[in-house]
Write an enzyme that holds these catalytic residues in place. Structure first.
Site, PDB file in Angstrom:
ATOM      1  N   ASN A   9      -3.826   8.056  -5.614  1.00  0.00           N
ATOM      2  CA  ASN A   9      -3.076   8.558  -4.459  1.00  0.00           C
ATOM      3  C   ASN A   9      -1.612   8.657  -4.891  1.00  0.00           C
ATOM      4  OD1 ASN A   9      -1.797   9.092  -2.050  1.00  0.00           O
ATOM      5  ND2 ASN A   9      -2.170   7.071  -1.149  1.00  0.00           N
ATOM      6  N   TRP A  10      -1.195   9.869  -5.182  1.00  0.00           N
ATOM      7  CA  TRP A  10       0.178  10.056  -5.679  1.00  0.00           C
ATOM      8  C   TRP A  10       1.214   9.837  -4.580  1.00  0.00           C
ATOM      9  CZ3 TRP A  10       0.168  15.244  -8.971  1.00  0.00           C
ATOM     10  CH2 TRP A  10      -0.633  15.058 -10.114  1.00  0.00           C
ATOM     11  N   LYS A  11       0.794   9.823  -3.336  1.00  0.00           N
ATOM     12  CA  LYS A  11       1.725   9.779  -2.194  1.00  0.00           C
ATOM     13  C   LYS A  11       2.747  10.905  -2.333  1.00  0.00           C
ATOM     14  CE  LYS A  11       1.076   4.832  -2.062  1.00  0.00           C
ATOM     15  NZ  LYS A  11       1.279   3.677  -1.251  1.00  0.00           N
ATOM     16  N   HIS A  94      -4.856   6.666   6.104  1.00  0.00           N
ATOM     17  CA  HIS A  94      -4.079   5.767   5.234  1.00  0.00           C
ATOM     18  C   HIS A  94      -3.139   4.949   6.121  1.00  0.00           C
ATOM     19  CE1 HIS A  94      -1.307   4.291   2.207  1.00  0.00           C
ATOM     20  NE2 HIS A  94      -2.237   4.570   1.306  1.00  0.00           N
ATOM     21  N   GLU A  96      -0.188   4.177   5.832  1.00  0.00           N
ATOM     22  CA  GLU A  96       1.155   4.767   6.016  1.00  0.00           C
ATOM     23  C   GLU A  96       1.123   5.825   7.108  1.00  0.00           C
ATOM     24  OE1 GLU A  96       1.765   5.713   1.883  1.00  0.00           O
ATOM     25  OE2 GLU A  96       1.913   3.582   1.425  1.00  0.00           O
ATOM     26  N   GLU A 165      -8.220  -1.094   2.310  1.00  0.00           N
ATOM     27  CA  GLU A 165      -6.864  -1.264   1.792  1.00  0.00           C
ATOM     28  C   GLU A 165      -6.104  -2.243   2.689  1.00  0.00           C
ATOM     29  OE1 GLU A 165      -5.673   2.332  -0.846  1.00  0.00           O
ATOM     30  OE2 GLU A 165      -4.899   2.617   1.160  1.00  0.00           O
ATOM     31  N   GLY A 171       1.338  -1.320  -2.328  1.00  0.00           N
ATOM     32  CA  GLY A 171       2.675  -1.119  -2.870  1.00  0.00           C
ATOM     33  C   GLY A 171       3.494  -2.394  -2.960  1.00  0.00           C
ATOM     34  N   SER A 209      -2.422  -2.308  -4.703  1.00  0.00           N
ATOM     35  CA  SER A 209      -1.873  -2.861  -5.952  1.00  0.00           C
ATOM     36  C   SER A 209      -2.940  -3.062  -7.026  1.00  0.00           C
ATOM     37  CB  SER A 209      -1.096  -4.158  -5.679  1.00  0.00           C
ATOM     38  OG  SER A 209       0.013  -3.888  -4.832  1.00  0.00           O
ATOM     39  N   GLY A 230      -2.620   3.664  -5.887  1.00  0.00           N
ATOM     40  CA  GLY A 230      -1.341   4.312  -5.589  1.00  0.00           C
ATOM     41  C   GLY A 230      -0.435   4.318  -6.801  1.00  0.00           C
ATOM     42  N   GLY A 231       0.492   3.372  -6.859  1.00  0.00           N
ATOM     43  CA  GLY A 231       1.519   3.328  -7.900  1.00  0.00           C
ATOM     44  C   GLY A 231       0.986   3.509  -9.317  1.00  0.00           C
TER      45      GLY A 231
END
Ligand code: PEP
Length: 247
Positions: A9-11, A94, A96, A165, A171, A209, A230-231
């Site tokens: 997930n590049w966001k 998600h 967010e 999640e 993150g 994470s 993600g990251g």
């Protein structure tokens, strides 16, 4: 046994040059992957990544989808549009989006329904906040979020992907332990089993994470069928180590 699924997930990250380098490196490094690999990219880059992936096994996903099929919804992207660009997955719900865009359980369930109807597989995110975990509400929260999706999608539920999640792990560098993650995955599995005889098909991903160091232990859990990353999906070497751990 089904193949695991590792989805990045590049966001809201990336640019044309960086995407080009990242996707080429991922494709070059995933040749012997034992799992399905996908990257969920910002909408403007779907066409770019779709072109870059041609001839490879890399799948492309979106990070959201409209609950509407078409019409006067400025700024929205429909599931049919995603499908037209060869998009296989769309993340829905998600944390967010739940947090910053007020997405409710019912809306997330509807987005999953609309995606499925267009032939796009929704990756439905569920997870509790830190306050909810500390208040002993993890089970209640994830089951409520999942129940809404089951209710709206009926027998089609076997076609979705679920990502557990925990919000406190996204993150933050604070990962759920393999045992904590497995515990929630097991209860989600049981909930899905009660909803469909085809629950065995459903991929249950862990997200929060996940990185090169902790992926193998998480992915070794019996009910963890992959990861939403993600990251660590923004660095080819890190992402590929997670891909390599998914066997
Ligand atoms: C995510 O955003 O879905 C996610 C899991 O992020 P991170 O891996 O950075 O925690």
């Amino acid at each position: 046994m089904k193949k695991k699924l590792i989805a990045g997930n590049w966001k809201m990250n990336g640019d044309l040059a960086a995407n080009d380098a990242l996707v080429r490196a991922v494709i070059a490094g995933m040749k012997d992957a034992a799992c399905t690999v996908a990257v969920c990219v910002p909408a403007p880059y779907l066409a770019q990544v779709q072109m870059l992936r041609t001839g490879s096994a890399l799948e492309v996903g979106a990070q959201d989808v409209s609950q509407h099929e078409r019409g006067a919804y400025t700024g929205e992207v429909s599931a049919a549009m995603l499908k037209e660009f060869g998009v296989r997955y769309a993340i829905v719900g998600h944390s967010e989006r739940r947090q910053y865009h007020g997405e409710t359980d019912a809306l997330v369930a509807e987005k999953a329904r609309v995606a499925l109807a267009a032939g796009v597989t929704p990756i439905v995110c569920v997870g509790e906040t830190l306050a909810e975990r500390e208040g002993g509400k993890t089970e209640e929260v994830v089951k409520r979020q999942m129940a809404a999706v089951i209710h709206t999608n009926g027998h089609c539920i076997s076609e979705i992907v679920v990502a557990y999640e925990p919000v406190w792990a996204i993150g933050t560098g604070r990962t759920a332990t393999p045992e904590q993650a497995q515990q929630v995955h097991a209860l989600l599995r049981a909930q899905l089993k009660a909803a469909t005889e085809h629950s065995g098909r459903i991929h249950l991903l862990y997200g929060g994470s996940m990185n090169a160091a902790n992926a193998a232990a998480l992915l070794a859990q019996p009910d963890i069928d992959g990861g939403l990353v993600g990251g660590a999906s923004l660095k080819a070497a890190d992402f590929l180590q997670i891909v390599g751990a998914a066997r």
